[in-house]
Write a protein that holds these residues in place. Sequence first.
Motif, mmCIF file in Angstrom:
data_model
loop_
_atom_site.group_PDB
_atom_site.id
_atom_site.type_symbol
_atom_site.label_atom_id
_atom_site.label_comp_id
_atom_site.label_asym_id
_atom_site.label_seq_id
_atom_site.Cartn_x
_atom_site.Cartn_y
_atom_site.Cartn_z
ATOM 1 N N ASP A 182 48.405 50.619 36.762
ATOM 2 C CA ASP A 182 47.286 51.468 37.159
ATOM 3 C C ASP A 182 46.228 51.553 36.061
ATOM 4 O OD1 ASP A 182 48.528 51.975 39.563
ATOM 5 O OD2 ASP A 182 49.383 53.902 38.941
ATOM 6 N N GLN A 183 46.668 51.502 34.803
ATOM 7 C CA GLN A 183 45.713 51.645 33.703
ATOM 8 C C GLN A 183 44.730 50.472 33.649
ATOM 9 O OE1 GLN A 183 49.136 50.943 30.645
ATOM 10 N NE2 GLN A 183 47.248 50.710 29.507
ATOM 11 N N TYR A 184 45.171 49.283 34.078
ATOM 12 C CA TYR A 184 44.274 48.138 34.103
ATOM 13 C C TYR A 184 43.185 48.331 35.163
ATOM 14 C CZ TYR A 184 47.995 45.784 31.431
ATOM 15 O OH TYR A 184 48.941 45.444 30.502
ATOM 16 N N ILE A 185 43.612 48.754 36.334
ATOM 17 C CA ILE A 185 42.656 48.973 37.414
ATOM 18 C C ILE A 185 41.699 50.100 37.059
ATOM 19 C CG2 ILE A 185 42.391 49.606 39.846
ATOM 20 C CD1 ILE A 185 43.539 46.803 39.339
ATOM 21 N N GLN A 186 42.223 51.156 36.466
ATOM 22 C CA GLN A 186 41.368 52.277 36.097
ATOM 23 C C GLN A 186 40.362 51.874 35.026
ATOM 24 O OE1 GLN A 186 41.426 55.368 37.716
ATOM 25 N NE2 GLN A 186 39.453 55.406 36.659
ATOM 26 N N TYR A 187 40.805 51.067 34.075
ATOM 27 C CA TYR A 187 39.919 50.597 33.001
ATOM 28 C C TYR A 187 38.764 49.787 33.594
ATOM 29 C CZ TYR A 187 38.738 48.748 28.327
ATOM 30 O OH TYR A 187 38.108 48.423 27.148
ATOM 31 N N ALA A 188 39.080 48.941 34.580
ATOM 32 C CA ALA A 188 38.055 48.144 35.234
ATOM 33 C C ALA A 188 37.159 49.008 36.121
ATOM 34 C CB ALA A 188 38.702 47.030 36.060
#
Length: 379
Positions: free
Chosen positions: A88-94
């Motif tokens: 989730d942190q990757y998607i949120q970062y993007a």
Amino acid sequence: MKRISTNLLVIIALTIMIPCLAMGQSTKNKEQILKSMELANHYFMNKWQDVGKIIYVPSKHKSWPSHIWTRGVYYEGLMALNQVDPKDQYIQYAMDWGKAHDWSLRGGIETRNADNQCAGQTYIDLALIKKDTALMSNIKASIDLMLTTDQVDDWSWIDAIQMAMPIFARLGDITGNTAYYNKMWEMYDYTRSKLNGGGLYDTKNHLWWRDKDFMPPYKEPNGKDCYWSRGNGWVAAALVRVLDGLPKTAPHYNDYLQDYKDMMQAILKYQNKGGYWNVSMADPTNFGGKELTGTALFTYAMAWGVNQGILKKKTFKKPISSAWAMLYSCVHPNGFLGYVQGTGKEPKDSQPVGYNHEPDFEDFGLGCFLLAGSEVYKL
């Protein structure tokens, strides 16, 4: 009851053990690949916690917004990492990055510059993940404006093919409108075969000249043509990203596929024994040595082809393994990536490259590394 011979027992034991050992080694390799990607990515995300922060390069005394092409390539890599290790942190970062720029493009929707459109690749990814077409409205509007004109000479440098061409393929697939496929071919074919009277693609050696300034009679110091590894890597990556979602029934699918396969065969003879490609592929005396970005893009393209069953594993497994070993050696203990040639357009730019060399932009090098690692991981 007959006694089983010692030799037979050994054979039985080996039959059981060898697959288990191979599986264990494979699992260990996958873990190593993933850990190296996570380490490098964590270093970057920790350093750039503010995704909308202006990018200032002291050596150039200039600033850029954080949705330029270099950052766009990083997010391409992040999306690839998320495919093999969803977080989730990757998607949120993007998502935070896209929101910081209101899902816009540098230069607005009127821009025809491929570098400005690069961010749109991740905008489209996120629009599909979040099921929200508003996230890709600006990039679609930009490409739609290009469809309304007869102009096809925008991609006058080969880097542009990676920055923008996959967007046309994605929009064609999403909308079902073949106009995107037709325009994509017209622009690609112009750059490939017609620009400056003959195109940037060397049909004899199946490699590309970076732009018209490097077409013959331009020569490298050793008298060979100038095939810049990262430039050719951009084209290889573009073809992968186009073919990956392009229906086989789409116009010119086989043309893209043939160019891809020809390129993959062509690059093999230029790979150094150390697993890397020199920045000047045909002239190792012109700033020769390790370089991450071109090597990573070729690794990405080769591994994808093997994973798709397009390239023979027997032929490409060793070159991929050797290339990945080199890429892995570039990762510092803290996640910083060495041997990244900074921005430029030819072998001499952003030199010298070394293990401790800090490039002017560190984001796109990481993007290339993550693209390569994501496909090698699948192997």
